[in-house]
Write a protein that holds these residues in place. Structure first.
Motif, mmCIF file in Angstrom:
data_model
loop_
_atom_site.group_PDB
_atom_site.id
_atom_site.type_symbol
_atom_site.label_atom_id
_atom_site.label_comp_id
_atom_site.label_asym_id
_atom_site.label_seq_id
_atom_site.Cartn_x
_atom_site.Cartn_y
_atom_site.Cartn_z
ATOM 1 N N MET A 198 55.150 34.389 44.216
ATOM 2 C CA MET A 198 55.262 35.734 44.773
ATOM 3 C C MET A 198 56.682 36.281 44.606
ATOM 4 O O MET A 198 56.876 37.493 44.541
ATOM 5 C CB MET A 198 54.924 35.734 46.272
ATOM 6 N N ASP A 199 57.664 35.387 44.573
ATOM 7 C CA ASP A 199 59.071 35.812 44.610
ATOM 8 C C ASP A 199 59.780 35.645 43.262
ATOM 9 O O ASP A 199 60.998 35.650 43.208
ATOM 10 C CB ASP A 199 59.806 35.006 45.692
ATOM 11 N N SER A 217 51.701 48.583 48.476
ATOM 12 C CA SER A 217 50.660 47.561 48.491
ATOM 13 C C SER A 217 50.349 47.072 49.893
ATOM 14 O O SER A 217 51.233 46.845 50.707
ATOM 15 C CB SER A 217 51.112 46.377 47.645
ATOM 16 N N THR A 261 47.905 44.453 50.272
ATOM 17 C CA THR A 261 47.315 43.122 50.199
ATOM 18 C C THR A 261 48.392 42.077 49.972
ATOM 19 O O THR A 261 49.500 42.390 49.544
ATOM 20 C CB THR A 261 46.239 43.075 49.080
ATOM 21 N N GLU A 262 48.065 40.828 50.277
ATOM 22 C CA GLU A 262 49.070 39.770 50.222
ATOM 23 C C GLU A 262 49.264 39.180 48.840
ATOM 24 O O GLU A 262 50.300 38.609 48.536
ATOM 25 C CB GLU A 262 48.675 38.646 51.181
ATOM 26 N N SER A 263 48.228 39.250 48.024
ATOM 27 C CA SER A 263 48.322 38.570 46.739
ATOM 28 C C SER A 263 47.266 39.105 45.786
ATOM 29 O O SER A 263 46.326 39.779 46.193
ATOM 30 C CB SER A 263 48.116 37.073 46.921
ATOM 31 N N LYS A 279 40.626 36.326 60.332
ATOM 32 C CA LYS A 279 41.711 37.051 59.666
ATOM 33 C C LYS A 279 41.321 38.514 59.392
ATOM 34 O O LYS A 279 42.052 39.445 59.736
ATOM 35 C CB LYS A 279 42.039 36.331 58.356
ATOM 36 N N GLU A 321 42.555 42.189 60.958
ATOM 37 C CA GLU A 321 43.053 43.307 60.132
ATOM 38 C C GLU A 321 42.285 44.591 60.445
ATOM 39 O O GLU A 321 42.860 45.677 60.523
ATOM 40 C CB GLU A 321 42.894 42.988 58.633
ATOM 41 N N ARG A 364 40.859 44.631 45.368
ATOM 42 C CA ARG A 364 42.091 43.901 45.684
ATOM 43 C C ARG A 364 43.209 44.286 44.704
ATOM 44 O O ARG A 364 44.369 44.443 45.103
ATOM 45 C CB ARG A 364 41.785 42.401 45.601
ATOM 46 N N ASP A 386 44.515 47.693 45.640
ATOM 47 C CA ASP A 386 45.369 47.560 46.823
ATOM 48 C C ASP A 386 46.751 47.034 46.432
ATOM 49 O O ASP A 386 47.780 47.550 46.885
ATOM 50 C CB ASP A 386 44.671 46.596 47.793
ATOM 51 N N TRP A 387 46.775 46.027 45.556
ATOM 52 C CA TRP A 387 48.044 45.407 45.118
ATOM 53 C C TRP A 387 48.930 46.423 44.411
ATOM 54 O O TRP A 387 50.134 46.479 44.627
ATOM 55 C CB TRP A 387 47.736 44.235 44.179
ATOM 56 N N MET A 434 39.494 40.774 49.946
ATOM 57 C CA MET A 434 40.580 40.328 50.818
ATOM 58 C C MET A 434 41.109 41.465 51.698
ATOM 59 O O MET A 434 42.317 41.641 51.858
ATOM 60 C CB MET A 434 41.738 39.751 49.984
#
Lengths: 250, 250
Positions: free
Chosen positions: A182-183, A227, A229-231, B32, B36, B123, B126-127, B152
């Motif tokens: 991610m980083d 964004s 979403t997480e991923s 989860k 949300e 997803r 969203d990203w 997600m």
């Protein structure tokens, strides 16, 4: 010669990983993919079964197909809707020594668990002409029927082997290991090396600390600033990274 | 107040598209994603059920949750392994008029059939901060549980509406329609416009002739010259196109 009860039992057993490992075989089903198998990897075929009509329409081949009835096909098939043909296939030898990895782009999949993702990543490799996909020992089995289905035949063309990342690093010390995280650095702004092993991690947990410690660089597909979403999905992220690195000349 | 048999029957009915359409509701499950939902779209919630312990750990909220037993959760759940909470949710109003589409990147999905692909594309949207995803009327239902799971949580943030491409073109005549095809211009070498509606077609058949006739440009993710496969997965291709267009400033 019809399919015996034992043949059917044997074929059905191969839907389970433990039997695939015990016999070193797997099952390939359906007109399209079995034709590709016959054309591209006839030497992998241990046994080939098909409906009479299907067999008569095959091009000439050194492989002899056994005619079976619709009922027998139904009994042996792992599919809800069996499609004309079924083959028992030997797992190819999964060598990871002596490959030319230090001159090309390859993938390393660590602890990938979703069969759809694994198959989709093999399909991505095939699309981008990536010859080798290495898998950590704890990945989902490549010969899982769902993996084969999602791969759209890529398992016939992409060289796949199971090996720990430590062994890979030992055998190919000059091969840059790029960890997708991610980083990491934006893959679009990344100065691509001439060869790389791109590591993709588990769907939930990402790459392990052990692998990250061995990585030469970290790369990422950055999200938009809005964004939510997480991923990204693992296969989608892999597709983007492969597309961008290929475009950059790798 | 425990869950009545009728409540359970109602919740379970929502796994079927016809009942989701009849009642205009859908089901969201699991710790989860329900959290949300509570945080981001509390106004969509029609009913909220959770285990006693789960409810006690919730942050303060105007929404009242009904405590249910593990057994009731098990009965109502669509999941093999129910996870603490379940919500009945109103389908948001799917407006496609009056959006600011002529100043941004949006997606149009035509006849997408695989729930995993649909969810994964939400997803991706969203990203990359894509606000709007339009779907043709023959797409898989967005509120199918498998779509929601693969997304997600993106369905909470991305604006989704169902509309024919002809109506979109009529309402937004200045919006360039980019068709993703096998024979389009390389998306990496594409001079991206300031706004676009990127159309993604059916997994097997691609985009319809009707849509292609309305398209302003065709774009593609080109394969490597050694490629053995016929196509990329629809969601992977969408991810690559979105990543590249975003990087190009769209």
């Amino acid at each position: 010669m019809p399919l015996s009860k034992n043949d059917i039992k044997y074929i059905k057993s191969l839907r389970q990983k433990k039997f695939r490992q015990k016999y070193n075989n797997f099952v390939v089903e359906g007109d399209k993919i079995v034709r590709e198998l016959l054309e591209q990897r006839p030497d992998w075929i241990e046994a080939l079964y098909g409906l009479d009509k299907w067999i008569h329409e095959l091009p000439p081949s050194p492989i002899t197909a056994t005619a079976i009835s619709q009922r027998e096909l139904q009994q042996a098939s792992l599919l809800k809707t069996p499609n004309q043909a079924i083959a028992v296939v030997r797992q190819p030898k999964a060598n990871w020594h002596g490959l030319d990895l230090e001159r090309q782009l390859s993938l390393y999949l660590e602890n990938l668990q979703d069969p759809g993702n694994m198959g989709t990543i093999l399909r991505i490799a095939d699309w981008f002409g990536i010859e080798t996909v290495l898998c950590s020992p704890n990945c989902v089995d490549v010969y899982n029927p769902k993996v084969l289905q999602a791969s759209m035949g890529a398992f016939l063309r992409v060289h796949i082997a199971t090996v720990s990342i430590k062994e890979v690093k030992k055998a190919y010390p000059a091969l840059p290991l790029l960890a997708t995280t991610m980083d990491g650095a934006n893959v679009f702004e990344f100065d691509a090396p001439k060869a790389a092993l791109v590591a993709v991690g588990n769907e939930g947990a990402g790459l392990s600390e052990d692998l990250l410690a061995l990585a030469d660089r970290r790369i990422a597909v950055p999200p938009n600033r809005n964004s939510g979403t997480e991923s990204l999905n693992a296969a989608v992220a892999t597709g983007i990274v492969c597309a961008v690195l290929r475009q950059a000349g790798l």
